[in-house]
Design a protein around this motif. Structure first.
Motif, PDB file in Angstrom:
ATOM      1  N   ARG A 154       0.568  -1.366  -0.197  1.00 17.08           N
ATOM      2  CA  ARG A 154       0.167  -0.152  -0.534  1.00 17.08           C
ATOM      3  C   ARG A 154       0.767   1.327   0.059  1.00 17.08           C
ATOM      4  NH1 ARG A 154      -1.580  -3.973   4.006  1.00 17.08           N
ATOM      5  NH2 ARG A 154      -4.036  -4.544   3.572  1.00 17.08           N
ATOM      6  N   ARG A 155       0.154   2.875  -0.230  1.00 15.86           N
ATOM      7  CA  ARG A 155       1.542   3.380  -0.597  1.00 15.86           C
ATOM      8  C   ARG A 155       1.707   4.527   1.137  1.00 15.86           C
ATOM      9  NH1 ARG A 155      -2.331   9.383  -0.691  1.00 15.86           N
ATOM     10  NH2 ARG A 155      -3.672   8.776   1.186  1.00 15.86           N
ATOM     11  N   HIS A 156       0.506   3.799   1.840  1.00 17.56           N
ATOM     12  CA  HIS A 156       1.918   4.547   3.771  1.00 17.56           C
ATOM     13  C   HIS A 156       2.707   3.488   4.032  1.00 17.56           C
ATOM     14  CE1 HIS A 156      -0.691   1.378   5.333  1.00 17.56           C
ATOM     15  NE2 HIS A 156      -0.050   0.919   6.564  1.00 17.56           N
ATOM     16  N   GLU A 157       2.565   1.647   3.430  1.00 19.20           N
ATOM     17  CA  GLU A 157       3.714   1.553   3.470  1.00 19.20           C
ATOM     18  C   GLU A 157       4.745   1.790   2.970  1.00 19.20           C
ATOM     19  OE1 GLU A 157       0.132  -3.285   3.984  1.00 19.20           O
ATOM     20  OE2 GLU A 157       1.757  -2.870   2.267  1.00 19.20           O
ATOM     21  N   LEU A 158       4.547   2.388   1.591  1.00 19.21           N
ATOM     22  CA  LEU A 158       5.440   2.330   0.931  1.00 19.21           C
ATOM     23  C   LEU A 158       6.364   3.807   1.743  1.00 19.21           C
ATOM     24  CD1 LEU A 158       4.917   2.003  -2.613  1.00 19.21           C
ATOM     25  CD2 LEU A 158       6.288   0.765  -1.462  1.00 19.21           C
ATOM     26  N   HIS A 159       5.675   4.885   2.638  1.00 20.63           N
ATOM     27  CA  HIS A 159       5.854   6.243   3.624  1.00 20.63           C
ATOM     28  C   HIS A 159       6.894   5.303   4.640  1.00 20.63           C
ATOM     29  CE1 HIS A 159       4.879   9.010   5.755  1.00 20.63           C
ATOM     30  NE2 HIS A 159       5.350   9.837   4.670  1.00 20.63           N
ATOM     31  N   ASP A 160       5.705   3.869   4.867  1.00 18.70           N
ATOM     32  CA  ASP A 160       6.456   4.156   6.134  1.00 18.70           C
ATOM     33  C   ASP A 160       7.933   3.601   6.294  1.00 18.70           C
ATOM     34  OD1 ASP A 160       4.644   6.066   7.852  1.00 18.70           O
ATOM     35  OD2 ASP A 160       3.479   3.366   7.549  1.00 18.70           O
ATOM     36  N   LEU A 161       7.959   2.977   4.960  1.00 17.28           N
ATOM     37  CA  LEU A 161       9.275   1.815   5.127  1.00 17.28           C
ATOM     38  C   LEU A 161      10.441   2.261   5.212  1.00 17.28           C
ATOM     39  CD1 LEU A 161       9.657  -0.869   4.273  1.00 17.28           C
ATOM     40  CD2 LEU A 161      10.740  -0.230   1.992  1.00 17.28           C
ATOM     41  N   LYS A 162      11.685   1.903   6.341  1.00 20.22           N
ATOM     42  CA  LYS A 162      13.091   2.199   6.494  1.00 20.22           C
ATOM     43  C   LYS A 162      14.117   1.534   6.535  1.00 20.22           C
ATOM     44  CE  LYS A 162      10.487   5.040  10.050  1.00 20.22           C
ATOM     45  NZ  LYS A 162       8.747   4.687   9.397  1.00 20.22           N
ATOM     46  N   CYS A 163      15.054   2.306   6.936  1.00 12.51           N
ATOM     47  CA  CYS A 163      16.011   1.497   5.892  1.00 12.51           C
ATOM     48  C   CYS A 163      16.497   0.344   6.729  1.00 12.51           C
ATOM     49  CB  CYS A 163      17.333   2.414   6.320  1.00 12.51           C
ATOM     50  SG  CYS A 163      17.222   4.213   5.453  1.00 12.51           S
ATOM     51  N   GLU A 164      15.867   0.713   8.405  1.00 12.47           N
ATOM     52  CA  GLU A 164      16.772  -1.212   9.048  1.00 12.47           C
ATOM     53  C   GLU A 164      15.340  -2.575   8.904  1.00 12.47           C
ATOM     54  OE1 GLU A 164      13.453  -0.078  12.800  1.00 12.47           O
ATOM     55  OE2 GLU A 164      15.732   0.707  12.814  1.00 12.47           O
ATOM     56  N   ASN A 165      14.817  -1.479   7.245  1.00  4.62           N
ATOM     57  CA  ASN A 165      13.368  -2.706   7.571  1.00  4.62           C
ATOM     58  C   ASN A 165      13.725  -3.810   6.063  1.00  4.62           C
ATOM     59  OD1 ASN A 165      11.143  -1.035   8.187  1.00  4.62           O
ATOM     60  ND2 ASN A 165      11.723  -1.738   9.778  1.00  4.62           N
ATOM     61  N   VAL A 166      15.106  -3.144   5.320  1.00  2.00           N
ATOM     62  CA  VAL A 166      15.680  -3.293   3.839  1.00  2.00           C
ATOM     63  C   VAL A 166      17.117  -3.758   4.117  1.00  2.00           C
ATOM     64  CG1 VAL A 166      16.734  -3.160   1.351  1.00  2.00           C
ATOM     65  CG2 VAL A 166      14.645  -2.053   2.637  1.00  2.00           C
ATOM     66  N   LYS A 167      17.321  -5.218   3.714  1.00  2.00           N
ATOM     67  CA  LYS A 167      18.825  -5.747   4.104  1.00  2.00           C
ATOM     68  C   LYS A 167      19.162  -6.081   3.142  1.00  2.00           C
ATOM     69  CE  LYS A 167      17.976  -5.514   8.495  1.00  2.00           C
ATOM     70  NZ  LYS A 167      19.129  -4.236   9.279  1.00  2.00           N
ATOM     71  N   ASP A 168      20.682  -5.894   2.478  1.00  2.00           N
ATOM     72  CA  ASP A 168      21.214  -6.880   1.645  1.00  2.00           C
ATOM     73  C   ASP A 168      21.718  -7.888   1.426  1.00  2.00           C
ATOM     74  OD1 ASP A 168      22.494  -6.708  -0.968  1.00  2.00           O
ATOM     75  OD2 ASP A 168      23.489  -5.173  -0.657  1.00  2.00           O
ATOM     76  N   MET A 169      21.558  -8.770   1.795  1.00  2.00           N
ATOM     77  CA  MET A 169      21.984 -10.593   1.857  1.00  2.00           C
ATOM     78  C   MET A 169      22.776 -10.604   0.095  1.00  2.00           C
ATOM     79  SD  MET A 169      20.930 -10.366   5.199  1.00  2.00           S
ATOM     80  CE  MET A 169      21.140 -12.280   5.048  1.00  2.00           C
ATOM     81  N   ASN A 170      23.872 -10.137   0.295  1.00  2.00           N
ATOM     82  CA  ASN A 170      24.393 -11.040  -1.274  1.00  2.00           C
ATOM     83  C   ASN A 170      24.023 -10.388  -2.443  1.00  2.00           C
ATOM     84  OD1 ASN A 170      26.558 -11.798   0.458  1.00  2.00           O
ATOM     85  ND2 ASN A 170      25.852 -13.273   1.835  1.00  2.00           N
ATOM     86  N   GLY A 171      23.047  -9.628  -2.739  1.00  2.00           N
ATOM     87  CA  GLY A 171      22.229 -10.056  -4.443  1.00  2.00           C
ATOM     88  C   GLY A 171      20.983  -9.788  -3.997  1.00  2.00           C
ATOM     89  N   ILE A 172      20.303  -9.678  -3.155  1.00  2.00           N
ATOM     90  CA  ILE A 172      19.256  -9.254  -2.826  1.00  2.00           C
ATOM     91  C   ILE A 172      18.669  -9.061  -1.553  1.00  2.00           C
ATOM     92  CG2 ILE A 172      17.654 -11.381  -1.251  1.00  2.00           C
ATOM     93  CD1 ILE A 172      19.215 -14.037  -2.473  1.00  2.00           C
TER      94      ILE A 172
END
Length: 348
Positions: A154-172
């Motif tokens: 949803r749009r608010h989920e994109l808006h509320d997404l934090k850097c800590e919620n996105v993990k880079d795991m060797n190309g994924i």
């Protein structure tokens, strides 16, 4: 017989317990829409005062909603009903869900009503935008589209997404969606070409950035430290549709990515269980409501039925020697099939 004065009175609730209960009840309302609840409830109470009404009887509610239905869409009427039901129950301890005639009135209003839903992007349109739109202008829109579709966001989920919620795991990229409408946390991944596009955007983020938000403003090939407002996320679908010269771009609302994601998944062969897990839906009917009645889906159904008919063998041949074999006068079993074979009984 005991005097009535001898009967022990029930103890009253201590004040501090009543206060705690009152506070707990007030927190029942969802915080994000609490003001909307209070506004609609006050509208109903003002209507009662204007009409000198002191009760909450079923006839009173019927009269109120009958007036609303003259100007409101069916979906808005049901929203109003849900809010009034909740607050009348909280504030007056009256359960209007028992008013069956009122519900019948609202259901009749809903007959034949089809609400407008956000339009969706086809796989071909998604690929065209990702491959052809210049990154200098559209990199943020590309990454938002990738996250929105891969995660049914949803749009608010994109808006509320934090850097800590996105993990880079060797190309994924492993993305955790924490702040959801249904309170069901979801996880999705981004791989391949979409990973490379997303990493390009992530690497442009300023090294010193005070905001924890994953998405920051993007302009002329550079990211800045400013947050992106939720309304801008709601306009992303419209901007992409405009670039692609699609009709009615205004119908690509903030919900278009979530509906697109559900439709693409099902058209690719995903079942209802997979769909519910992907979007965090608990109900089959709600999940199915997000699937666009796409031409591709109709073609798939048509081909399934056609193939079933064409590959079936409705007539099973019986292997009978070519030489005629008769059973009784006028009965010949040559070239018989199950479909035209009669079973004869021996007469008594």
């Amino acid at each position: 017989m005991s005097d009535i004065s001898d009967i022990e009175e029930l103890p009253s609730t201590p004040p501090h317990i009543s206060e705690k209960a009152e506070n707990a009840v007030q927190n029942i309302l969802p915080q994000k829409s609490k003001k909307v609840y209070e506004k609609l409830y006050q509208r109903f109470m003002d209507w009662r005062n204007t009409n000198n009404i002191s009760t909450f009887s079923e006839n009173v509610l019927i009269a109120y909603f009958q007036e609303l239905m003259e100007t409101m869409k069916s979906s808005s009427t049901w929203t109003h009903y849900s809010i009034i039901k909740t607050l009348v129950n909280i504030n007056h301890n009256i359960n209007i869900s028992k008013y069956k005639k009122l519900q019948a009135l609202l259901k009749r209003k809903s007959e034949g009503y089809v609400g407008k839903k956000a339009k969706i992007f086809s796989p071909e349109q998604i690929k065209t935008f990702i491959d052809e739109a210049p990154d200098e202008r559209f990199l943020f829109l590309k990454v938002a589209m990738i996250f929105g579709i891969m995660g049914a966001c949803r749009r608010h989920e994109l808006h509320d997404l934090k850097c800590e919620n996105v993990k880079d795991m060797n190309g994924i990229l492993i993305v955790n969606v924490i702040e959801t409408k249904t309170k069901v946390q979801r996880t999705f991944t981004i791989t391949g070409k979409y990973y490379e596009i997303s990493k390009k955007y992530m690497n442009l983020r300023p090294k010193i950035c005070p905001t924890p938000s994953f998405f920051v403003n993007y302009l002329n090939g550079k990211c800045t430290i400013q947050n992106i407002g939720i309304n801008k996320f709601g306009d992303i679908g419209k901007k992409i549709a405009t670039y692609l010269n699609l009709p009615d771009p205004n119908l690509y609302t903030g919900h278009c990515f979530r509906r697109t994601s559900a439709t693409v998944l099902v058209d690719a062969g995903g079942d209802i269980t997979t769909l519910k897990r992907h979007g965090g839906w608990k109900s089959n009917s709600v999940a199915e409501g997000y699937i666009e009645n796409s031409v591709q889906n109709k073609i798939s159904i048509s081909n399934t039925i056609l193939n079933s008919i064409e590959t079936s063998n409705n007539e099973i041949n019986v292997n009978i020697p070519s030489t005629s074999r008769s059973v009784g006068p006028g009965i010949n079993f040559s070239n018989c099939t199950i479909n035209n074979l009669n079973i004869f009984k021996k007469s008594d």
